[in-house]
Every structure is written in structure tokens, then in C-alpha cells.
Design a protein around this motif. Structure first.
Motif, PDB file in Angstrom:
ATOM      1  N   SER A 139      34.211 112.280-105.999  1.00  0.00           N
ATOM      2  CA  SER A 139      34.431 113.640-106.490  1.00  0.00           C
ATOM      3  C   SER A 139      34.331 114.684-105.388  1.00  0.00           C
ATOM      4  N   ILE A 140      35.321 115.570-105.344  1.00  0.00           N
ATOM      5  CA  ILE A 140      35.325 116.665-104.368  1.00  0.00           C
ATOM      6  C   ILE A 140      34.209 117.662-104.693  1.00  0.00           C
ATOM      7  N   PHE A 141      33.748 117.637-105.927  1.00  0.00           N
ATOM      8  CA  PHE A 141      32.682 118.569-106.318  1.00  0.00           C
ATOM      9  C   PHE A 141      31.334 118.203-105.710  1.00  0.00           C
ATOM     10  N   GLU A 142      31.243 116.985-105.199  1.00  0.00           N
ATOM     11  CA  GLU A 142      29.982 116.559-104.583  1.00  0.00           C
ATOM     12  C   GLU A 142      29.972 116.769-103.074  1.00  0.00           C
ATOM     13  N   VAL A 143      31.098 117.214-102.535  1.00  0.00           N
ATOM     14  CA  VAL A 143      31.190 117.423-101.082  1.00  0.00           C
ATOM     15  C   VAL A 143      30.599 118.794-100.750  1.00  0.00           C
ATOM     16  N   GLU A 144      29.716 118.822 -99.754  1.00  0.00           N
ATOM     17  CA  GLU A 144      29.093 120.086 -99.354  1.00  0.00           C
ATOM     18  C   GLU A 144      29.332 120.343 -97.875  1.00  0.00           C
ATOM     19  N   VAL A 145      29.304 121.610 -97.518  1.00  0.00           N
ATOM     20  CA  VAL A 145      29.593 122.013 -96.135  1.00  0.00           C
ATOM     21  C   VAL A 145      28.710 121.271 -95.128  1.00  0.00           C
ATOM     22  N   THR A 146      27.421 121.181 -95.406  1.00  0.00           N
ATOM     23  CA  THR A 146      26.508 120.522 -94.447  1.00  0.00           C
ATOM     24  C   THR A 146      26.885 119.057 -94.249  1.00  0.00           C
ATOM     25  N   GLY A 147      27.235 118.391 -95.363  1.00  0.00           N
ATOM     26  CA  GLY A 147      27.635 116.989 -95.274  1.00  0.00           C
ATOM     27  C   GLY A 147      28.921 116.819 -94.473  1.00  0.00           C
ATOM     28  N   VAL A 148      29.839 117.756 -94.677  1.00  0.00           N
ATOM     29  CA  VAL A 148      31.118 117.708 -93.947  1.00  0.00           C
ATOM     30  C   VAL A 148      30.866 117.838 -92.446  1.00  0.00           C
ATOM     31  N   LYS A 149      29.990 118.760 -92.087  1.00  0.00           N
ATOM     32  CA  LYS A 149      29.711 118.980 -90.669  1.00  0.00           C
ATOM     33  C   LYS A 149      29.037 117.761 -90.033  1.00  0.00           C
ATOM     34  N   LYS A 150      28.208 117.092 -90.816  1.00  0.00           N
ATOM     35  CA  LYS A 150      27.583 115.868 -90.331  1.00  0.00           C
ATOM     36  C   LYS A 150      28.642 114.799 -90.080  1.00  0.00           C
ATOM     37  N   LYS A 151      29.558 114.676 -91.033  1.00  0.00           N
ATOM     38  CA  LYS A 151      30.634 113.677 -90.906  1.00  0.00           C
ATOM     39  C   LYS A 151      31.558 114.004 -89.723  1.00  0.00           C
ATOM     40  N   MET A 152      31.709 115.286 -89.424  1.00  0.00           N
ATOM     41  CA  MET A 152      32.543 115.668 -88.278  1.00  0.00           C
ATOM     42  C   MET A 152      31.960 115.114 -86.978  1.00  0.00           C
ATOM     43  N   LYS A 153      30.633 114.988 -86.930  1.00  0.00           N
ATOM     44  CA  LYS A 153      29.970 114.484 -85.717  1.00  0.00           C
ATOM     45  C   LYS A 153      30.040 112.955 -85.638  1.00  0.00           C
ATOM     46  N   ASP A 154      30.291 112.328 -86.777  1.00  0.00           N
ATOM     47  CA  ASP A 154      30.340 110.873 -86.842  1.00  0.00           C
ATOM     48  C   ASP A 154      31.741 110.402 -86.441  1.00  0.00           C
ATOM     49  N   LYS A 155      31.856 109.965 -85.202  1.00  0.00           N
ATOM     50  CA  LYS A 155      33.180 109.629 -84.643  1.00  0.00           C
ATOM     51  C   LYS A 155      33.870 108.490 -85.413  1.00  0.00           C
ATOM     52  N   ALA A 156      33.077 107.621 -86.028  1.00  0.00           N
ATOM     53  CA  ALA A 156      33.665 106.470 -86.723  1.00  0.00           C
ATOM     54  C   ALA A 156      34.279 106.854 -88.067  1.00  0.00           C
ATOM     55  N   PHE A 157      33.854 107.998 -88.612  1.00  0.00           N
ATOM     56  CA  PHE A 157      34.352 108.395 -89.931  1.00  0.00           C
ATOM     57  C   PHE A 157      35.711 109.092 -89.824  1.00  0.00           C
ATOM     58  N   ALA A 158      36.663 108.648 -90.637  1.00  0.00           N
ATOM     59  CA  ALA A 158      38.016 109.251 -90.653  1.00  0.00           C
ATOM     60  C   ALA A 158      38.480 109.494 -89.212  1.00  0.00           C
ATOM     61  N   ARG A 159      38.508 108.416 -88.475  1.00  0.00           N
ATOM     62  CA  ARG A 159      38.732 108.475 -87.021  1.00  0.00           C
ATOM     63  C   ARG A 159      40.021 109.188 -86.625  1.00  0.00           C
ATOM     64  N   ALA A 160      41.038 109.065 -87.460  1.00  0.00           N
ATOM     65  CA  ALA A 160      42.348 109.647 -87.114  1.00  0.00           C
ATOM     66  C   ALA A 160      42.365 111.177 -87.174  1.00  0.00           C
ATOM     67  N   VAL A 161      41.376 111.754 -87.832  1.00  0.00           N
ATOM     68  CA  VAL A 161      41.375 113.215 -87.988  1.00  0.00           C
ATOM     69  C   VAL A 161      40.836 113.882 -86.723  1.00  0.00           C
ATOM     70  N   LYS A 162      41.620 114.797 -86.191  1.00  0.00           N
ATOM     71  CA  LYS A 162      41.205 115.468 -84.956  1.00  0.00           C
ATOM     72  C   LYS A 162      40.209 116.575 -85.266  1.00  0.00           C
ATOM     73  N   ARG A 163      38.979 116.374 -84.822  1.00  0.00           N
ATOM     74  CA  ARG A 163      37.919 117.363 -85.082  1.00  0.00           C
ATOM     75  C   ARG A 163      38.257 118.722 -84.463  1.00  0.00           C
ATOM     76  N   GLU A 164      38.829 118.663 -83.231  1.00  0.00           N
ATOM     77  CA  GLU A 164      39.089 119.929 -82.526  1.00  0.00           C
ATOM     78  C   GLU A 164      40.143 120.767 -83.259  1.00  0.00           C
ATOM     79  N   ASP A 165      41.025 120.106 -84.009  1.00  0.00           N
ATOM     80  CA  ASP A 165      42.018 120.864 -84.767  1.00  0.00           C
ATOM     81  C   ASP A 165      41.348 121.675 -85.875  1.00  0.00           C
ATOM     82  N   MET A 166      40.298 121.094 -86.457  1.00  0.00           N
ATOM     83  CA  MET A 166      39.603 121.798 -87.537  1.00  0.00           C
ATOM     84  C   MET A 166      38.843 123.014 -86.999  1.00  0.00           C
ATOM     85  N   THR A 167      38.152 122.817 -85.882  1.00  0.00           N
ATOM     86  CA  THR A 167      37.403 123.939 -85.319  1.00  0.00           C
ATOM     87  C   THR A 167      38.348 124.980 -84.725  1.00  0.00           C
ATOM     88  N   GLN A 168      39.398 124.507 -84.064  1.00  0.00           N
ATOM     89  CA  GLN A 168      40.379 125.433 -83.485  1.00  0.00           C
ATOM     90  C   GLN A 168      41.091 126.217 -84.591  1.00  0.00           C
TER      91      GLN A 168
END
Length: 202
Positions: A139-168
Motif C-alpha cells: 500500500s502506498i498509504f504506508e509509505v512515509e517520507v523518512t522511509g523513502v529517504k532511508k531506501k534512497m541510501k540503500d544502493k541495493a533497493f530499486a537499483r535502476a532508479v537514479k537517486r541523483e535524478d530525484m534530488t536534482q
């Protein structure tokens, strides 16, 4: 004069795209990009039909940004083939340019708010979807900003997604990354059912 509507954009997407996950991605990016369109329309003081038309342009751009990807996934072809097709169909240049600009390698700089919004929402919409799908409830309703930011630091998670594109992307929109994540979560939650992200009740 042909009216280029969201319905017409949906027809084009369905005609070109067989992959269910790619259609979901298009809908997710549409939701997030449209959110920023509505916000920008408000900032510009637009109302009524003007505001609706302005916002719809953002929705259409989000919906069509990867429509050629299923058939033409190579860097040589996507999004150039799609842009050509849209040009032949008479879609507005503003939308086509934004679609070209979402690809770093296209050489089209992101100058307009629409171009920046599409780029900012593309990777993040995919990342937030991935964050929802690893929840037991999906559920998308269980996703929270803090959790998302943690996952952004986890290189193994959703590896294909470019983190720098999100911050940029957040930088291009001139907002903090936390706000950008929150805005996109809000947009996706509003359309959770359609995106298959409503999840199962615990």
C-alpha cells in the motif's frame, strides 16, 4: 483544430504500450506531474477552464513521456521516435520538448516548469511505487517520507532508479527533497486504486 486531450493521450499510450508495468508507470508519473501542474496554475493565478487546460497539459506530458519505450527502448530511439510520432500527430511542441528533455542524453535542456516537473517526477514516481510494493500490504498509504529517504541510501533497493535524478529534480523545482517526496506521495495516494497501490487491508 484537433483538441489534444488526456483521453487522446491515453489512447496513444494504450496503442503503443503492452507492458502493464509501463502503463502503471505512465499513470504514476502523470499523477505526480499533474500535481505540480495544478500547483503552478494556482501560483500563476489561473482558474476555471484556463487552470484545467494548463493542468491537463502536465497530465498529458506525464502520460506520454515513455509511450514509445515498449517498442523502442534503446538510447538511440527513445524518446526520439516518440517525439517524431507526436509531431506527426500534431501534439504541441511544449509537450514534445518536455518529453525530449526528460532524457539526459537528448541534449534538450530543462528550462520550463513543465520540463522540470516531468524530470523531477519520473524517477521518483517509480521509486515510490517500488517502496509501496515491498510493504507487506503493498500500500502506498504506508509509505512515509523518512522511509523513502532511508531506501534512497540503500544502493541495493530499486537499483535502476537514479537517486541523483530525484534530488536534482527537487532542486530544479526549487523545493526541499522531503517536500517533493511528500507531494508525489500525496499525488499517488489520490490515485492509489487506479495504480494498484491501494494495498490489502491488514
Amino acid at each position: 483544430m484537433h483538441s489534444y486531450t488526456r483521453d487522446r493521450a491515453w489512447e496513444v499510450l494504450k496503442e503503443w504500450t503492452e507492458s502493464a508495468s509501463l502503463i502503471k508507470h505512465a499513470l504514476a508519473v502523470e499523477a505526480c506531474t499533474e500535481f505540480y501542474g495544478a500547483r503552478e496554475a494556482e501560483r500563476l493565478g489561473l482558474s476555471g477552464d484556463e487552470s484545467a487546460a494548463f493542468t491537463e497539459k502536465y497530465a498529458i506530458t506525464g502520460l506520454l513521456h515513455d509511450f514509445d519505450y515498449d517498442r523502442h527502448p534503446s538510447l538511440e530511439e527513445h524518446p526520439f521516435v516518440g517525439e517524431k510520432v507526436l509531431a506527426e500527430q500534431g501534439w504541441p511542441e511544449e509537450i514534445r520538448r518536455a518529453i525530449l528533455s526528460h532524457a539526459d542524453y537528448s541534449g534538450v535542456p530543462r528550462e520550463t516548469h513543465l520540463e522540470r516537473a516531468l524530470f523531477a517526477c519520473d524517477e521518483l514516481a517509480g521509486f515510490l511505487t517500488a517502496c509501496a510494493l515491498v510493504k507487506p500490504s503493498k500500500s502506498i498509504f504506508e509509505v512515509e517520507v523518512t522511509g523513502v529517504k532511508k531506501k534512497m541510501k540503500d544502493k541495493a533497493f530499486a537499483r535502476a532508479v537514479k537517486r541523483e535524478d530525484m534530488t536534482q529534480g527537487a532542486e530544479l523545482l526549487g523545493i526541499p527533497i522531503d517536500d517533493h517526496i511528500n507531494n508525489c506521495l500525496t499525488a499517488l495516494q489520490a490515485r492509489a486504486e487506479e495504480l494498484g497501490l491501494k494495498g490489502t487491508a491488514a
